[in-house]
Design a protein around this motif. Structure first.
Motif, PDB file in Angstrom:
ATOM      1  N   ALA A  10      17.652   7.535  28.546  1.00  0.00           N
ATOM      2  CA  ALA A  10      18.184   7.360  29.906  1.00  0.00           C
ATOM      3  C   ALA A  10      17.968   5.924  30.379  1.00  0.00           C
ATOM      4  N   ASN A  11      16.811   5.359  30.080  1.00  0.00           N
ATOM      5  CA  ASN A  11      16.538   3.982  30.475  1.00  0.00           C
ATOM      6  C   ASN A  11      17.474   3.022  29.757  1.00  0.00           C
ATOM      7  N   ASN A  12      17.722   3.249  28.467  1.00  0.00           N
ATOM      8  CA  ASN A  12      18.653   2.393  27.724  1.00  0.00           C
ATOM      9  C   ASN A  12      20.050   2.451  28.319  1.00  0.00           C
ATOM     10  N   VAL A  13      20.484   3.634  28.717  1.00  0.00           N
ATOM     11  CA  VAL A  13      21.798   3.781  29.343  1.00  0.00           C
ATOM     12  C   VAL A  13      21.835   2.990  30.647  1.00  0.00           C
ATOM     13  N   ARG A  14      20.799   3.139  31.454  1.00  0.00           N
ATOM     14  CA  ARG A  14      20.745   2.422  32.733  1.00  0.00           C
ATOM     15  C   ARG A  14      20.717   0.908  32.532  1.00  0.00           C
ATOM     16  N   MET A  15      19.941   0.444  31.580  1.00  0.00           N
ATOM     17  CA  MET A  15      19.838  -0.998  31.348  1.00  0.00           C
ATOM     18  C   MET A  15      21.158  -1.562  30.815  1.00  0.00           C
ATOM     19  N   ASN A  16      21.839  -0.810  29.975  1.00  0.00           N
ATOM     20  CA  ASN A  16      23.146  -1.263  29.487  1.00  0.00           C
ATOM     21  C   ASN A  16      24.166  -1.307  30.620  1.00  0.00           C
ATOM     22  N   MET A  17      24.081  -0.352  31.542  1.00  0.00           N
ATOM     23  CA  MET A  17      24.952  -0.400  32.727  1.00  0.00           C
ATOM     24  C   MET A  17      24.645  -1.646  33.547  1.00  0.00           C
ATOM     25  N   ALA A  18      23.352  -1.941  33.697  1.00  0.00           N
ATOM     26  CA  ALA A  18      22.945  -3.130  34.451  1.00  0.00           C
ATOM     27  C   ALA A  18      23.481  -4.396  33.803  1.00  0.00           C
ATOM     28  N   VAL A  19      23.391  -4.485  32.484  1.00  0.00           N
ATOM     29  CA  VAL A  19      23.917  -5.658  31.761  1.00  0.00           C
ATOM     30  C   VAL A  19      25.395  -5.839  32.071  1.00  0.00           C
ATOM     31  N   ASN A  20      26.158  -4.767  31.992  1.00  0.00           N
ATOM     32  CA  ASN A  20      27.596  -4.861  32.268  1.00  0.00           C
ATOM     33  C   ASN A  20      27.852  -5.311  33.703  1.00  0.00           C
ATOM     34  N   LEU A  21      27.100  -4.783  34.637  1.00  0.00           N
ATOM     35  CA  LEU A  21      27.275  -5.166  36.043  1.00  0.00           C
ATOM     36  C   LEU A  21      26.858  -6.620  36.277  1.00  0.00           C
ATOM     37  N   LEU A  22      25.815  -7.057  35.606  1.00  0.00           N
ATOM     38  CA  LEU A  22      25.373  -8.447  35.751  1.00  0.00           C
ATOM     39  C   LEU A  22      26.414  -9.421  35.214  1.00  0.00           C
ATOM     40  N   ILE A  23      27.080  -9.034  34.147  1.00  0.00           N
ATOM     41  CA  ILE A  23      28.076  -9.911  33.524  1.00  0.00           C
ATOM     42  C   ILE A  23      29.418  -9.844  34.248  1.00  0.00           C
ATOM     43  N   ASP A  24      29.843  -8.642  34.588  1.00  0.00           N
ATOM     44  CA  ASP A  24      31.215  -8.430  35.051  1.00  0.00           C
ATOM     45  C   ASP A  24      31.407  -8.413  36.563  1.00  0.00           C
ATOM     46  N   THR A  25      30.313  -8.424  37.339  1.00  0.00           N
ATOM     47  CA  THR A  25      30.459  -8.372  38.794  1.00  0.00           C
ATOM     48  C   THR A  25      29.615  -9.468  39.441  1.00  0.00           C
ATOM     49  N   GLU A  26      29.831  -9.631  40.719  1.00  0.00           N
ATOM     50  CA  GLU A  26      29.021 -10.558  41.518  1.00  0.00           C
ATOM     51  C   GLU A  26      28.065  -9.783  42.413  1.00  0.00           C
ATOM     52  N   LEU A  27      27.851  -8.494  42.101  1.00  0.00           N
ATOM     53  CA  LEU A  27      26.917  -7.693  42.888  1.00  0.00           C
ATOM     54  C   LEU A  27      25.533  -8.325  42.858  1.00  0.00           C
ATOM     55  N   SER A  28      24.805  -8.182  43.948  1.00  0.00           N
ATOM     56  CA  SER A  28      23.438  -8.701  43.982  1.00  0.00           C
ATOM     57  C   SER A  28      22.552  -7.854  43.069  1.00  0.00           C
ATOM     58  N   ILE A  29      21.397  -8.405  42.736  1.00  0.00           N
ATOM     59  CA  ILE A  29      20.431  -7.666  41.923  1.00  0.00           C
ATOM     60  C   ILE A  29      20.034  -6.376  42.645  1.00  0.00           C
ATOM     61  N   ASN A  30      19.854  -6.455  43.946  1.00  0.00           N
ATOM     62  CA  ASN A  30      19.502  -5.267  44.729  1.00  0.00           C
ATOM     63  C   ASN A  30      20.612  -4.216  44.656  1.00  0.00           C
ATOM     64  N   GLU A  31      21.869  -4.642  44.794  1.00  0.00           N
ATOM     65  CA  GLU A  31      22.990  -3.690  44.717  1.00  0.00           C
ATOM     66  C   GLU A  31      23.062  -3.044  43.336  1.00  0.00           C
ATOM     67  N   ILE A  32      22.840  -3.833  42.302  1.00  0.00           N
ATOM     68  CA  ILE A  32      22.866  -3.294  40.930  1.00  0.00           C
ATOM     69  C   ILE A  32      21.730  -2.301  40.751  1.00  0.00           C
ATOM     70  N   SER A  33      20.541  -2.643  41.232  1.00  0.00           N
ATOM     71  CA  SER A  33      19.407  -1.725  41.062  1.00  0.00           C
ATOM     72  C   SER A  33      19.698  -0.386  41.723  1.00  0.00           C
ATOM     73  N   LYS A  34      20.297  -0.403  42.897  1.00  0.00           N
ATOM     74  CA  LYS A  34      20.645   0.848  43.592  1.00  0.00           C
ATOM     75  C   LYS A  34      21.748   1.593  42.846  1.00  0.00           C
ATOM     76  N   LYS A  35      22.738   0.859  42.361  1.00  0.00           N
ATOM     77  CA  LYS A  35      23.883   1.461  41.676  1.00  0.00           C
ATOM     78  C   LYS A  35      23.460   2.220  40.414  1.00  0.00           C
ATOM     79  N   ILE A  36      22.437   1.726  39.725  1.00  0.00           N
ATOM     80  CA  ILE A  36      22.007   2.395  38.496  1.00  0.00           C
ATOM     81  C   ILE A  36      20.844   3.361  38.724  1.00  0.00           C
ATOM     82  N   GLY A  37      20.478   3.563  39.998  1.00  0.00           N
ATOM     83  CA  GLY A  37      19.543   4.633  40.305  1.00  0.00           C
ATOM     84  C   GLY A  37      18.122   4.243  40.647  1.00  0.00           C
TER      85      GLY A  37
END
Length: 70
Positions: A10-37
């Motif tokens: 589950a953590n690997n899935v969440r971290m891979n989602m975070a990687v994609n969001l960090l690369i492909d979006t301009e969301l803040s770190i806080n927004e990404i952390s909330k988005k992945i749970g």
């Protein structure tokens, strides 16, 4: 069987989602952390650094600087 616990998976899935969001979006770190749970940005940053070796902010800077080299 898969050499990892369900929590590790589950953590690997969440971290891979975070990687994609960090690369492909301009969301803040806080927004990404909330988005992945994560309820805490600090907990997300700590886990990401443990998983990846750098903080999410450092990762994003590295990825963007590599894009400019291409």
């Amino acid at each position: 069987m898969y050499q990892q616990t369900i929590w590790d998976h589950a953590n690997n899935v969440r971290m891979n989602m975070a990687v994609n969001l960090l690369i492909d979006t301009e969301l803040s770190i806080n927004e990404i952390s909330k988005k992945i749970g994560y309820q805490s940005q600090a907990a997300f940053i700590t886990m990401f650094k443990k998983w990846c070796g750098v903080t999410p902010g450092q990762f994003r800077v590295q990825m963007h600087s590599q894009d400019h080299l291409k």
